[in-house]
Design a protein around this motif. Sequence first.
Motif, PDB file in Angstrom:
ATOM      1  N   ARG A 183      54.657 -78.063  -2.039  1.00 36.24           N
ATOM      2  CA  ARG A 183      54.057 -78.175  -0.546  1.00 36.24           C
ATOM      3  C   ARG A 183      53.487 -79.641  -0.499  1.00 36.24           C
ATOM      4  N   ASP A 191      51.073 -81.573  -0.357  1.00 31.45           N
ATOM      5  CA  ASP A 191      49.642 -81.532   0.581  1.00 31.45           C
ATOM      6  C   ASP A 191      48.984 -82.836  -0.880  1.00 31.45           C
ATOM      7  N   HIS A 210      62.166 -78.241  -1.322  1.00 35.53           N
ATOM      8  CA  HIS A 210      61.614 -77.643  -2.469  1.00 35.53           C
ATOM      9  C   HIS A 210      62.208 -77.468  -3.272  1.00 35.53           C
ATOM     10  N   THR A 224      56.997 -74.763   3.968  1.00 33.46           N
ATOM     11  CA  THR A 224      55.163 -74.366   3.590  1.00 33.46           C
ATOM     12  C   THR A 224      54.819 -74.986   4.671  1.00 33.46           C
TER      13      THR A 224
END
Length: 315
Positions: free
Chosen positions: A63, A65, A32, A88
């Motif tokens: 995230r 994703d 992160h 997350t």
Amino acid sequence: MRVVMFGYQTWGHRTLQALLDSEHDVVLVVTHPKSEHAYEKIWSDSVAELAQDHGVPVLIRNRPDDDELFERLKEAEPDIIVANNWRTWIPPRIFALPRRGTLNIHDSLLPKYAGFSPLIWALINGEREVGVTAHMMNDELDAGDIVRQEAVVVGPADTATDLFHKTVDLIAPVTTGALDLIAGGQTEFTKQDRSRASFFHKRSAEDIRIDWTWSAQDLERLVRAQSEPYPSAYAFHRGKRLEILAAVVSEGRYGGTPGRIFYREGDGVVIVAGADARTGRNHGLAVTRVRTEDGREMPATEYFTSMGGYLTSRP
């Protein structure tokens, strides 16, 4: 095995160091960006810097994703993903990508204390042991089969900081021990008893506000749980915030109204505590050290120059 590592803060840093020291090949690290959250600025050893120092490619994500990340993961061809303190949700298309799946390292004795800040919550709740669990990741957060788990005893005077140091030293043996089992071909591990599961949210300022209807025993553990460098437990005196830095359960029993500044006992000043304090059966919280709103730290006996009045939960 070829390993991709997901992680953050000191927990992730210790995990990555254990992987780098092992016989496994770390091919990619995902971490992160730096955070301004009070609890994420603590124990903030950089995973990114450690990876870069060892020539391991790094991706920074809030995230996991996006399609670019997924393609980079496929290109890395990992045998396994190892995650620790990833903040997350990791979607199934990622945690199921490696042929050996994804191993998550969590600083609690799962199935209890899944989620966030497990050491602090466990200390507040009077748990006798804390520890670290390596488990296989599945669709439910912190719920997969347990590969390896180690515990340490919670001492009667331990703070959350003490428990951090005790458990962070378990990360390397738990991680490498679990990987050895997986690399050796083991695929069947211990199912979690979901009837014993509990899940905790991130802590915030509201969670460290003192509620004097709690028992003195609970409040004493809250003060220890919010030890430096964590934000200190606090109440209000005459409308101003007062941090409670150290406290013990009183020797005597004190009756009256919760929050009453009542009596000097030893090196502390006793505050009446407990929802049923009117019965006179409860011990109080003997506060021994405080910090004022302007940052002055002092013994409670020096701060409370006279008895009477109240500490309150709100101004």
